[in-house]
Design a protein around this motif. Sequence first.
Motif, PDB file in Angstrom:
ATOM      1  N   LYS A 169       0.822  -1.217   0.000  1.00 13.31           N
ATOM      2  CA  LYS A 169       0.000   0.000   0.000  1.00 13.31           C
ATOM      3  C   LYS A 169       0.853   1.262   0.000  1.00 13.31           C
ATOM      4  O   LYS A 169       2.006   1.269   0.423  1.00 13.31           O
ATOM      5  N   THR A 170       0.234   2.342  -0.451  1.00 12.97           N
ATOM      6  CA  THR A 170       0.904   3.652  -0.492  1.00 12.97           C
ATOM      7  C   THR A 170       0.753   4.361   0.850  1.00 12.97           C
ATOM      8  O   THR A 170      -0.366   4.523   1.347  1.00 12.97           O
ATOM      9  N   LEU A 171       1.875   4.778   1.408  1.00 15.04           N
ATOM     10  CA  LEU A 171       1.874   5.516   2.680  1.00 15.04           C
ATOM     11  C   LEU A 171       1.704   7.019   2.437  1.00 15.04           C
ATOM     12  O   LEU A 171       1.019   7.702   3.185  1.00 15.04           O
ATOM     13  N   PHE A 172       2.370   7.522   1.394  1.00 17.09           N
ATOM     14  CA  PHE A 172       2.251   8.940   1.061  1.00 17.09           C
ATOM     15  C   PHE A 172       2.675   9.153  -0.380  1.00 17.09           C
ATOM     16  O   PHE A 172       3.296   8.277  -0.999  1.00 17.09           O
ATOM     17  N   THR A 173       2.321  10.297  -0.890  1.00 16.38           N
ATOM     18  CA  THR A 173       2.728  10.660  -2.245  1.00 16.38           C
ATOM     19  C   THR A 173       3.396  12.030  -2.226  1.00 16.38           C
ATOM     20  O   THR A 173       3.065  12.882  -1.410  1.00 16.38           O
ATOM     21  N   ILE A 174       4.350  12.198  -3.142  1.00 19.39           N
ATOM     22  CA  ILE A 174       4.969  13.505  -3.378  1.00 19.39           C
ATOM     23  C   ILE A 174       4.838  13.751  -4.872  1.00 19.39           C
ATOM     24  O   ILE A 174       5.448  13.041  -5.674  1.00 19.39           O
ATOM     25  N   GLY A 175       4.051  14.739  -5.232  1.00 17.95           N
ATOM     26  CA  GLY A 175       3.745  14.925  -6.640  1.00 17.95           C
ATOM     27  C   GLY A 175       3.064  13.688  -7.171  1.00 17.95           C
ATOM     28  O   GLY A 175       2.069  13.214  -6.610  1.00 17.95           O
ATOM     29  N   LYS A 176       3.626  13.122  -8.229  1.00 17.76           N
ATOM     30  CA  LYS A 176       3.044  11.914  -8.821  1.00 17.76           C
ATOM     31  C   LYS A 176       3.725  10.641  -8.332  1.00 17.76           C
ATOM     32  O   LYS A 176       3.362   9.539  -8.753  1.00 17.76           O
ATOM     33  N   GLU A 177       4.693  10.794  -7.441  1.00 16.28           N
ATOM     34  CA  GLU A 177       5.438   9.643  -6.934  1.00 16.28           C
ATOM     35  C   GLU A 177       4.755   9.061  -5.697  1.00 16.28           C
ATOM     36  O   GLU A 177       4.347   9.795  -4.793  1.00 16.28           O
ATOM     37  N   SER A 178       4.664   7.735  -5.653  1.00 12.89           N
ATOM     38  CA  SER A 178       4.060   7.043  -4.507  1.00 12.89           C
ATOM     39  C   SER A 178       5.148   6.325  -3.717  1.00 12.89           C
ATOM     40  O   SER A 178       6.077   5.747  -4.294  1.00 12.89           O
ATOM     41  N   TYR A 179       5.020   6.326  -2.404  1.00 10.26           N
ATOM     42  CA  TYR A 179       5.991   5.697  -1.507  1.00 10.26           C
ATOM     43  C   TYR A 179       5.236   4.682  -0.650  1.00 10.26           C
ATOM     44  O   TYR A 179       4.284   5.030   0.051  1.00 10.26           O
ATOM     45  N   THR A 180       5.667   3.458  -0.734  1.00 10.74           N
ATOM     46  CA  THR A 180       4.875   2.332  -0.254  1.00 10.74           C
ATOM     47  C   THR A 180       5.440   1.652   0.994  1.00 10.74           C
ATOM     48  O   THR A 180       6.498   2.024   1.498  1.00 10.74           O
ATOM     49  N   TYR A 181       4.685   0.642   1.431  1.00 15.08           N
ATOM     50  CA  TYR A 181       5.143  -0.209   2.536  1.00 15.08           C
ATOM     51  C   TYR A 181       6.572  -0.682   2.293  1.00 15.08           C
ATOM     52  O   TYR A 181       7.431  -0.603   3.173  1.00 15.08           O
ATOM     53  N   GLU A 182       6.808  -1.236   1.101  1.00 15.39           N
ATOM     54  CA  GLU A 182       8.121  -1.798   0.792  1.00 15.39           C
ATOM     55  C   GLU A 182       9.214  -0.740   0.867  1.00 15.39           C
ATOM     56  O   GLU A 182      10.298  -0.986   1.392  1.00 15.39           O
ATOM     57  N   ASP A 183       8.925   0.438   0.339  1.00 17.15           N
ATOM     58  CA  ASP A 183       9.923   1.518   0.339  1.00 17.15           C
ATOM     59  C   ASP A 183      10.318   1.894   1.762  1.00 17.15           C
ATOM     60  O   ASP A 183      11.507   1.926   2.114  1.00 17.15           O
TER      61      ASP A 183
END
Length: 660
Positions: free
Chosen positions: A413-427
Amino acid sequence: MKKQFVSLVCIVLIGFSYINAQTIQIPDSIKQKVLLTVDTASITADEFAWFYNKYNSYLDSSLIVSIEESMQLFIDYKMKIIDAERQKLDTTDKFKDEFYSYLKSTAKSYLYNDTLEHLAKVQAYERLQTDYNISHIFIRSNVYSNPKDTLAAYKKALSLKKELEAGADFGKYAQLYSDDTFTKEYGGNLGYITSMILPLPYEHAVYASKKGSIIGPIRTEQGYYITKINDIRPTKGQVKASLIVIYHDSKHADSVRKAKLIADTVYNRLLAGESFDTLSNIYNLNQRLYSSKGDIGWLDNSMRYDPPLKEALFAMQQIGDITKPLYFDYGVVIAQLTGKSELADIKSYVKTINKLFKKDETRKNVVKEAFYAEYKKTAPYKQQSQTIANFISLVDNSILLGKWTKPSFTENKTLFTIGKESYTYEDFSQYLFENQKSKHISDKEVLVRMRLQEYVNNMLEQHAVQHLHLRNQEFARIMQEYHDGMIIYELMNNEVFQKANKDSAAVYQWYIAHPQDYLQTEGIRVSYFMCKDAKIAKKVVSLIQKPQSSFTDQSIVTTINKKSMDNVLLDSAVFYRGQDSFVDSLEWKTGSYHILENNKVMRITKHIPVQPMPFETCKNAVISDYQSYLEDVWVQSLRKKYSYSLNQSYFSLILAKNSQ
């Protein structure tokens, strides 16, 4: 050689600004027009102007290339870039790591406004001119706590504020509700405080308030403050004092009573006229106070002494005044005023302020925090609060021991976004796995949320760096320069430099095939006779005038030094044409001599004709010339490999514009 020099400039000097450049002017009407096409790349007139102005700026005026020459170099330059990109030289891990490192370091000056820190430091000094007497109620709530707990703490603080504004007794409420164990027994009163004592957000709120106001809730990393502004006054300046401290154990009445009796004795002896220094040597058991005879130096209200002690020191008016015994939890203090003045100027505070901004958590990142806040708006940044809470539930308490392992996520799942970039559980889980334990945190949720905020900040910076070229043309051009310079260097290293360095046989054959390029100029070998005085010099000259076969250099020295070994000393040197203007002006005749200053005689002993230099002597020059040859051959192959088209009408306009 001019072409080779410019080529090296293009590679090595990319990224530097230029001054005193010979610049080219482009008609406004064609600046953004396509002047040149190389392969499939379209290049504007403005880009050519940048190339010309940039690289001619590095050259001596005698080496400045014409616009026509520069265009040919520019075509070669663009072909090299295209060839390097076709070979994917900018896709290796080594290239990407070096390029991003430079990208990040260069971007900082564009992202971070260092003026903010300077202004904050000036503000810190200016605030020292005013003291605030405040009382507060503290409601503990770590900034990284569960949002529900944070909200509950905020609501509690807000409710208390409303009741206080309605007339509730602040002191009693502080004793009942404050989590600040240090001040609650005093009704929350901190006494007079000034700049550089409170956390920065708290200080900002206080200094923006009026006497009598109740402010808050003020959010800090540790919790919320409800604060009452009891009084505001101008600074009391700074004082210099000496202390005698009689320590006691506050848990034992006998110890306290004994300290009080000693303090009373000391105070009475001081009143009777005994020296403060003498009594300090007797009663100060603290080694630092004993060594300094009680002197604590200059202090102002920003220094972290007990408020009652500071107030007692500020209250004294005359040098030599002493306080009555002052009672504290650790002991009894008697102070003597030894100096009094206004606050020192800002220069005297630079070291103190810099140290505070380096260590204080609320101040050291003031510039970055401003950037994070602003970039969250412009990117924009959006967090998924419920997803974050779900992620935290997947982390167990083993993380507090540094033994947490990443689970297998059924859904990334996505934790947060910056612009069009998504940052996920794995990240984030990878970052969390690499940054587990913290010595000062014993709450799992607080630790995970703290690490998440660190990760968010890192990603905000990374996102800003990677997208800065879209918002800042100057930065984009600098990055393009550095990128092009790196890949051209890698390409030249493969096609030219390494070939020349590895193929020693080819380099030597180049030397053999071009003997006239590596000639040693005409030269002479000379001997110097350093004579003790003018009389000895005359004797040397008389021997030199005899046939050289009769008196060699060494036999002259032996003859002259028969009576004294220091009459004359011998030295020698070799000169080639153009090396020394004085030597060049002489007649180069073997056996001739010249009398120099300080009783020094020079004798020309050998004429060295023009001759080929030994290979080892000129090896570097040979390699350089061979590299130039390889580059010329390579560039010609690029000219055959890639087509180009120059808009002659636009180029003619440029030539006409710059011939005026």
